[in-house]
Design a protein around this motif. Structure first.
Motif, PDB file in Angstrom:
ATOM      1  N   THR A 133       0.820  -1.210   0.000  1.00 29.28           N
ATOM      2  CA  THR A 133       0.000   0.000   0.000  1.00 29.28           C
ATOM      3  C   THR A 133       0.850   1.254   0.000  1.00 29.28           C
ATOM      4  O   THR A 133       0.589   2.210  -0.746  1.00 29.28           O
ATOM      5  N   VAL A 136       2.449   1.987  -3.355  1.00 24.75           N
ATOM      6  CA  VAL A 136       1.484   2.562  -4.297  1.00 24.75           C
ATOM      7  C   VAL A 136       1.194   4.012  -3.941  1.00 24.75           C
ATOM      8  O   VAL A 136       1.081   4.877  -4.819  1.00 24.75           O
ATOM      9  N   LYS A 140       1.579   7.445  -6.336  1.00 26.19           N
ATOM     10  CA  LYS A 140       0.435   8.295  -6.641  1.00 26.19           C
ATOM     11  C   LYS A 140       0.524   9.686  -6.024  1.00 26.19           C
ATOM     12  O   LYS A 140      -0.001  10.655  -6.590  1.00 26.19           O
ATOM     13  N   TRP A 150      -3.996   8.897 -11.608  1.00 26.07           N
ATOM     14  CA  TRP A 150      -3.654   7.535 -11.217  1.00 26.07           C
ATOM     15  C   TRP A 150      -4.892   6.670 -10.979  1.00 26.07           C
ATOM     16  O   TRP A 150      -4.768   5.539 -10.484  1.00 26.07           O
ATOM     17  N   ASP A 152      -7.760   3.980 -11.252  1.00 25.29           N
ATOM     18  CA  ASP A 152      -7.851   2.633 -11.827  1.00 25.29           C
ATOM     19  C   ASP A 152      -6.525   1.877 -11.831  1.00 25.29           C
ATOM     20  O   ASP A 152      -6.422   0.809 -12.451  1.00 25.29           O
ATOM     21  N   LEU A 153      -5.493   2.403 -11.154  1.00 21.70           N
ATOM     22  CA  LEU A 153      -4.237   1.668 -11.072  1.00 21.70           C
ATOM     23  C   LEU A 153      -4.464   0.336 -10.368  1.00 21.70           C
ATOM     24  O   LEU A 153      -5.152   0.258  -9.351  1.00 21.70           O
ATOM     25  N   GLY A 154      -3.892  -0.723 -10.902  1.00 20.82           N
ATOM     26  CA  GLY A 154      -4.037  -2.041 -10.295  1.00 20.82           C
ATOM     27  C   GLY A 154      -2.826  -2.918 -10.540  1.00 20.82           C
ATOM     28  O   GLY A 154      -2.027  -2.657 -11.445  1.00 20.82           O
ATOM     29  N   LYS A 155      -2.696  -3.957  -9.741  1.00 25.95           N
ATOM     30  CA  LYS A 155      -1.584  -4.897  -9.909  1.00 25.95           C
ATOM     31  C   LYS A 155      -1.844  -5.782 -11.117  1.00 25.95           C
ATOM     32  O   LYS A 155      -2.934  -6.323 -11.283  1.00 25.95           O
ATOM     33  N   VAL A 156      -0.805  -5.952 -11.949  1.00 21.57           N
ATOM     34  CA  VAL A 156      -0.968  -6.761 -13.149  1.00 21.57           C
ATOM     35  C   VAL A 156      -0.067  -7.996 -13.153  1.00 21.57           C
ATOM     36  O   VAL A 156      -0.296  -8.923 -13.924  1.00 21.57           O
ATOM     37  N   PHE A 180       2.418  -2.753 -11.617  1.00 16.33           N
ATOM     38  CA  PHE A 180       1.088  -2.153 -11.625  1.00 16.33           C
ATOM     39  C   PHE A 180       0.892  -1.470 -12.979  1.00 16.33           C
ATOM     40  O   PHE A 180       1.848  -1.083 -13.643  1.00 16.33           O
ATOM     41  N   ASN A 182      -2.555   0.157 -15.892  1.00 18.68           N
ATOM     42  CA  ASN A 182      -3.942   0.511 -16.200  1.00 18.68           C
ATOM     43  C   ASN A 182      -4.403   1.801 -15.543  1.00 18.68           C
ATOM     44  O   ASN A 182      -5.607   2.095 -15.523  1.00 18.68           O
TER      45      ASN A 182
END
Length: 641
Positions: A133, A136, A140, A150, A152-156, A180, A182
C-alpha cells in the motif's frame, strides 16, 4: 554486489578494431524463404536524414548512458537540481553529488526523438513485503509523477526472476517484481510531447517547437523492458511455498560482506523507437550552452529540462582514424565487424578441433576506425566519456536505471541447421560457444567498472575459438554486437558472419520461424530496433537468449510476452502461423511459454519447479515431454506442415 544476469551477458562480451592479417572472407547474408526482406537500415548514423536522439532523466536529473548525471553549468535553470543522484553509490537515491556530465548535440544537425525515459525511483523505502500500500501511495502522491491521473491503477503481475552469481564473488539470488498498470494516464492515447531548444536564459527559443505523440513511438510496455510502475525485492532466496512473501536473506559467503535484501519502488515512463523519423528538428548552428525542454501534455506545468551543449566539429578532438590511418573526428553510428584467420587446410573451411582467431574491428557509420590503438577502452575511460561513445553495461544502468540494453557481445554457434532451443534435459546442447562441450568461447568481462582491480585495464580485440573434436559439419555463425552513445545518438548494431566447419557446402537455419517483416519493415525494421539485427538473422536470437538453460527468460518467452501484451501488435494472437513457419516449431508447450500469455496456467500446481536448481532445462521446461505429447494447444491456429 554484482548480480548475474548482467555478468552472464558480460561473459559474452566484446566490442571492436582491425588488424592487418591474412583474413578469411566471410559474408553476412542468410536470405531464407519466409524470413523476410533484406536488411533495411536508413536510420542510423551520418547517412540518415536525421540522427535519432535519446533522452533520459533519473530522479530529476538528465543522465547519460554511462551513468553520469548532467550538470546545468551556468545555465539559468532554477528548477534543475544543483546536485544529482550519485549513480555509482550503493544507494544512488539518497547520495547526491555535483554532476559532471555534459549532454552534447551537434549544431546544425537534424535530430528526431527516438527515446524518452523519465524515471523516479526510491530504494529501501517500502520494505513491507506483504502489503504494498505504501509503495502505491508513493507512486500516486509523492513521486515526480504525482500529478498524473492515477485512477484505476491495479496490480498486473507478481513474478520471480533468477540471477546467477559469480562463484566465490557473489551468490545466486532471486528478485521478486510486482508491476502495476492501467492507470488512466497510461490509457491516454492522444497525449503529446513538445520538444524545444531554448537559449541559455531559459526563455528565448532557438527553434520552432516540434510535437510528438505517444503513437509516434513503437514500444512503451513493461514486457519489452520499458515503462514500469512497480516494486522490487532484490537479492533474496527463493520463496518456500506459494504465497510466501517473506524476505529470505542470502547466506553470507566466506570472506564476503553480507548481501541484505534491497527494495526498489519505481515509476519509469519509457518510450523507445520512433515510427516517424521524418518529424525532425535542427539543433541551431550557434554553439554553446542551451536548454532542451520537453513538455508532456499530461503534465503541462512541469516540463522536463535537459541542459545541453551545442558543438561543432571544430570543438571535437580527432579520436577516430580514416582509411589512411589519419586522425579524424568520429561520425555518428556504429558498425562492429569480424574478420577471421585463414583455415589451416587451405580449403576455405575449418576442421573439427581446429583453433582460429577472430579479429574485431569497430567502425563508426562513416567507416572510420573507432579504436585506432587496437584495444578496447578501459572502464575508467568509458566512465570518463573517453571511449568515442562506446557503451559498456554497468551496475548503474542494470540496477539503478533498469536499463538492460547496453551489452556489447559476441557469440559463435553452429551448425545453423541445428540451431534449436534445447528443451529436453536428456539431449546434449551441441552447438553454443558458451558451452564448453562445443565451441567453448568464453571472453573476459567487458564490464570493468564492477571490478576495481581491472578498472583501468584495456582489453584485447583478438579472440581465439577452439572448435571441439566432435564439431558437426555445416555453416556456423559469429554474431557481434556493439552499443554507442555519441552526440545524443544512442544506437545498437549487430552483424552476423558465417563460416564453414568440416565441409565447404553451406547449410542454413531450420527456417522454423519468421515473417517478422510483416510488421518490422522500413523504420520499424529489426535493424532499427533493440539490438540492431537484420531480419535475416532472427533465428540466431537464441544464440544469446538462453538457448540451453533455465537461467533467465528464454527467447520464446520474451517474444510471446512482448507481442501479446503490445497494443501495436494487432494480429490475431491465437494465430501461430503469423510467426511459426513449421508446425513442429509450435508444438513445444512449456510452463514459461504458455504463462507468457496465460499467467494462471495450472495455478500453483508446479510452483516448486520454477525454483528448482537452475542450469539445464528441468523436465517441465517442455510440457510436451510429459503430459502434452499427444495433444496440441487448443484454441490456436497452427501451421499445417
Amino acid at each position: 554486489m554484482i548480480r548475474s544476469t548482467f555478468v552472464r551477458s558480460a561473459l559474452c562480451a566484446l566490442l571492436v578494431p582491425t588488424l592487418s592479417c591474412n583474413l578469411l572472407d566471410v559474408n553476412d547474408d542468410e536470405d531464407v524463404s519466409g524470413r523476410g526482406a533484406r536488411v533495411f537500415d536508413p536510420y542510423q548514423s551520418s547517412a540518415s536524414g536525421a540522427i535519432r536522439l535519446s533522452l533520459q532523466q533519473f530522479n530529476g536529473c538528465a543522465i547519460l548512458p554511462n551513468g553520469l548525471a548532467v550538470s546545468k553549468g551556468t545555465l539559468n535553470l532554477p528548477d534543475y537540481p544543483d546536485t544529482c543522484p550519485d549513480l555509482a553509490a550503493t544507494d544512488p537515491t539518497s547520495v547526491r553529488s555535483k554532476p559532471t556530465g555534459t549532454l552534447r548535440l551537434m549544431a546544425g544537425t537534424k535530430y528526431f526523438l527516438n527515446q524518452l525515459t523519465l524515471s523516479d525511483i526510491v530504494l529501501n523505502k517500502h520494505t513491507n513485503t506483504s502489503d504494498l500500500t505504501q509503495a502505491v501511495r508513493w507512486m500516486k502522491y509523492e513521486s515526480r509523477f504525482r500529478n498524473l491521473d492515477w485512477g484505476d491503477l491495479g496490480k498486473v503481475s507478481d513474478t520471480w526472476t533468477f540471477n546467477t552469481g559469480i562463484e566465490g564473488f557473489s551468490q545466486d539470488a532471486w528478485t521478486r517484481e510486482v508491476l502495476f498498470d492501467n492507470a488512466r494516464w497510461r490509457r491516454v492515447t492522444d497525449d503529446t510531447f513538445t520538444v524545444e531548444i531554448l537559449d541559455a536564459d531559459g526563455v528565448t527559443p532557438r527553434m520552432t517547437p516540434v510535437v510528438y505523440s505517444r503513437g509516434d513511438f513503437l514500444a512503451d510496455s513493461a514486457s519489452g523492458g520499458h515503462t514500469r510502475l512497480g516494486w522490487r525485492m532484490e537479492t533474496v532466496q527463493a520463496p518456500q511455498f506459494p504465497g510466501d512473501t517473506a524476505p529470505h536473506p542470502l547466506p553470507v559467503l566466506f570472506g564476503q560482506p553480507p548481501s541484505p535484501p534491497a527494495y526498489r519502488t519505481m515509476v519509469k515512463m519509457d518510450m523507445v523507437g520512433s515510427t516517424n523519423p521524418f518529424k525532425t528538428f535542427e539543433a541551431p548552428f550557434i554553439p554553446g550552452a542551451a536548454i532542451l525542454k520537453v513538455t508532456w501534455s499530461q503534465l503541462p506545468n512541469e516540463p522536463f529540462l535537459f541542459p545541453i551543449e551545442l558543438v561543432t566539429q571544430d570543438n571535437l578532438a580527432p579520436t577516430c582514424a580514416n582509411a589512411e590511418g589519419q586522425p579524424v573526428v568520429c561520425g555518428f553510428g556504429v558498425d562492429p565487424r569480424f574478420k577471421f584467420s585463414t583455415p589451416a587446410n587451405g580449403k576455405g573451411y575449418y576442421e573439427p578441433a581446429e583453433s582460429f582467431r577472430l579479429f574485431l574491428d569497430l567502425r563508426d557509420g562513416d567507416g572510420n576506425q573507432m579504436l585506432p590503438a587496437g584495444v578496447l577502452p578501459s572502464g575508467k575511460d568509458f566512465l570518463a566519456d573517453n571511449s568515442n561513445g562506446l557503451l559498456y553495461p554497468t551496475q548503474t544502468n542494470y540496477f539503478a536505471l533498469i536499463e538492460r540494453d547496453a551489452q556489447p557481445a559476441y557469440m559463435v554457434a553452429g551448425p545453423l541447421q541445428n540451431l534449436r532451443v534445447r528443451s529436453d534435459p536428456q539431449l546434449k546442447a551441441p552447438y553454443w560457444s558458451a558451452d564448453a562441450e562445443s565451441i567453448g568461447l568464453v571472453d573476459d568481462l567487458a564490464t570493468l567498472s564492477a571490478f576495481p582491480g581491472v578498472y583501468g585495464s584495456t582489453w584485447t580485440t583478438r579472440y581465439t575459438v577452439d572448435l571441439p573434436k566432435d564439431a558437426e559439419p555445416g555453416t556456423y555463425v559469429a554474431m557481434v554486437k556493439s552499443h554507442r552513445y555519441f552526440l545524443g545518438e544512442r544506437v545498437a548494431k549487430m552483424n552476423a558472419y558465417f563460416f564453414q566447419v568440416g565441409q565447404a557446402e553451406p547449410t542454413t537455419y531450420p527456417n522454423s520461424v519468421g515473417n517478422c517483416q510483416l510488421c518490422h519493415r522500413g523504420v520499424l525494421s529489426l535493424d532499427n530496433l533493440r539490438h540492431g539485427m537484420g531480419v535475416d538473422h532472427v533465428e540466431a536470437c537464441k544464440t544469446c537468449h538462453q538457448r540451453d538453460s533455465d537461467f533467465v527468460a528464454r527467447i520464446q518467452q520474451v517474444i510471446h510476452s512482448v507481442h501479446n501484451t503490445s497494443p501495436r501488435f494487432t494480429q490475431n494472437k491465437t494465430d501461430c502461423t503469423v510467426c511459426h513457419l513449421t508446425r513442429e516449431s509450435a508444438l513445444r508447450p512449456s510452463i514459461n511459454v504458455c504463462a507468457s500469455c496465460h499467467p494462471s496456467v495450472h495455478g500453483d500446481e508446479y510452483f516448486s519447479e520454477q525454483f528448482s536448481a537452475k542450469g539445464d532445462p528441468n523436465r517441465f521446461g517442455n510440457c510436451a515431454q510429459t503430459c502434452h505429447a499427444q495433444s496440441t494447444p487448443r484454441g490456436h491456429i497452427l501451421p499445417e506442415n
